[in-house]
Design a protein around this motif. Structure first.
Motif, PDB file in Angstrom:
ATOM      1  N   VAL A 105      -0.523  13.724 110.375  1.00 34.73           N
ATOM      2  CA  VAL A 105       0.272  13.904 111.591  1.00 34.73           C
ATOM      3  C   VAL A 105       1.616  13.250 111.320  1.00 34.73           C
ATOM      4  CG1 VAL A 105       0.497  13.537 114.069  1.00 34.73           C
ATOM      5  CG2 VAL A 105      -1.767  13.708 113.058  1.00 34.73           C
ATOM      6  N   TRP A 116       6.734  17.449 116.123  1.00 37.53           N
ATOM      7  CA  TRP A 116       5.644  16.973 115.287  1.00 37.53           C
ATOM      8  C   TRP A 116       4.857  18.133 114.680  1.00 37.53           C
ATOM      9  CZ3 TRP A 116       6.001  15.990 120.574  1.00 37.53           C
ATOM     10  CH2 TRP A 116       5.096  16.679 121.407  1.00 37.53           C
ATOM     11  N   HIS A 118       0.918  18.813 112.414  1.00 39.74           N
ATOM     12  CA  HIS A 118      -0.337  18.192 111.990  1.00 39.74           C
ATOM     13  C   HIS A 118      -1.219  19.188 111.254  1.00 39.74           C
ATOM     14  CE1 HIS A 118      -2.424  20.207 115.320  1.00 39.74           C
ATOM     15  NE2 HIS A 118      -3.570  19.782 114.812  1.00 39.74           N
ATOM     16  N   THR A 136      -2.677  17.455 120.424  1.00 36.12           N
ATOM     17  CA  THR A 136      -2.833  18.395 119.321  1.00 36.12           C
ATOM     18  C   THR A 136      -4.274  18.890 119.255  1.00 36.12           C
ATOM     19  OG1 THR A 136      -3.216  16.534 117.816  1.00 36.12           O
ATOM     20  CG2 THR A 136      -0.983  17.415 117.920  1.00 36.12           C
ATOM     21  N   LEU A 193      -0.223   8.523 117.927  1.00 35.91           N
ATOM     22  CA  LEU A 193      -0.770   9.168 116.747  1.00 35.91           C
ATOM     23  C   LEU A 193      -2.000   8.379 116.343  1.00 35.91           C
ATOM     24  CD1 LEU A 193       2.387   9.755 116.768  1.00 35.91           C
ATOM     25  CD2 LEU A 193       2.167  10.166 114.311  1.00 35.91           C
TER      26      LEU A 193
END
Length: 292
Positions: A105, A116, A118, A136, A193
């Motif tokens: 991530v 972002w 991931h 996410t 995160l």
């Protein structure tokens, strides 16, 4: 770590494991900040090598990119592609050759703009006013079943393949395309995160409650403590990066020194102050003696 615009806290715990395969890091250049988290995949050899290689590779990509980054998604995708190649190469140069793999991530923040990407089942939570705005979606076999309606959410926790990741960095396949998202941050917004050692051990309501703490360091420690306790004695590696957006004004206000009001600011007058001094001299003058 803190600046005029934000504060960031990093926490990493070994848990009840012999090796820590999680890696977390931040990098800062000018007005840009990069948050990075990798969880080496334990079902394959040397997950810690994959995770560390990813952090090192993405950090180099960030140091070399021109700022400001005009196309954050392109930068993140390219950084992860290069990291994939370097993880695979590190595996080929091992003796014997291996195929290490890791989740990832990474989040690029420029001013109030966050973007972002991931791969795998490490997560990013975006929170505002005590609510999850974005979370996410895991690249995992169980998440795919859930989203297709083949299983219910209540079945996820005990599914035998809930830890099977479908996308990652490293391995023998070519680089995979990460999932992207972005947000325009407002004062007080938070990003979390974390590896599955955290989110897999705690209900999301506990994540939210902890991050409502004013002290971000305390919130991060509290989350890690709760995750370790709830999964003991089988606690996984636990990693998290907690970010809070402040803006310049709020930071400057918090740094102002405390100034006690003078008598005139409290509503008194100069005459009143002189009267107080005169009364004190009358009362204690004999004890003080004649001035020299």
């Amino acid at each position: 770590m803190s600046s005029a615009n934000y504060e960031v806290v990093l926490t990493n715990r070994l848990g009840n494991r012999a090796i820590n395969q999680d890696r977390i890091a931040t990098a800062e250049r000018g007005d840009a900040l990069l948050l990075m988290l990798a969880d080496g995949m334990g079902g394959h050899a040397r997950g810690e090598l994959a995770a560390q290689t990813l952090i090192d590779s993405v950090s180099r990509s960030f140091r070399n990119v021109s700022l400001p980054v005009s196309k954050p998604e392109n930068f993140l995708q390219q950084a992860l592609k290069i990291a994939h190649q370097e993880v695979a190469e590190a595996g080929r140069h091992s003796n014997p050759p291996i195929e290490p793999r890791t989740t990832a991530v990474i989040c690029l923040i420029q001013g109030s703009d966050a973007c972002w990407a991931h791969l795998g089942d490490s997560r990013l939570y975006y929170l505002r006013d005590g609510e999850i705005i974005v979370r996410t979606r895991d690249h995992s076999y169980v998440e795919d079943l859930l989203r297709s309606g083949k299983i219910k959410r209540s079945e996820v926790e005990h599914h035998p393949m809930r830890n099977t990741v479908t996308q990652c960095v490293g391995g023998s396949k070519s680089a995979q395309t990460p999932a992207f998202d972005s947000a325009s941050l407002e004062p007080g917004d938070e990003l979390l995160l974390c590896s599955d050692g955290l989110w897999n051990s705690l209900k999301e309501s506990l994540l939210i409650k902890a991050l409502e703490e004013e002290d971000l360091d305390q919130a991060a420690d509290q989350l890690a403590d709760q995750a370790e306790l709830s999964s003991y004695p089988h606690s996984d590696n636990i990693s998290l990066i907690a970010f809070r957006y402040l803006t310049n004004n709020s930071a400057e206000e918090s740094e102002k020194p405390i100034v006690k009001p003078t008598p005139s600011q409290q509503g008194g007058s100069l005459d009143q102050a002189l009267d107080e001094i005169e009364r004190a001299l009358d009362k204690y003058g004999s004890e003080m003696g004649d001035p020299k």
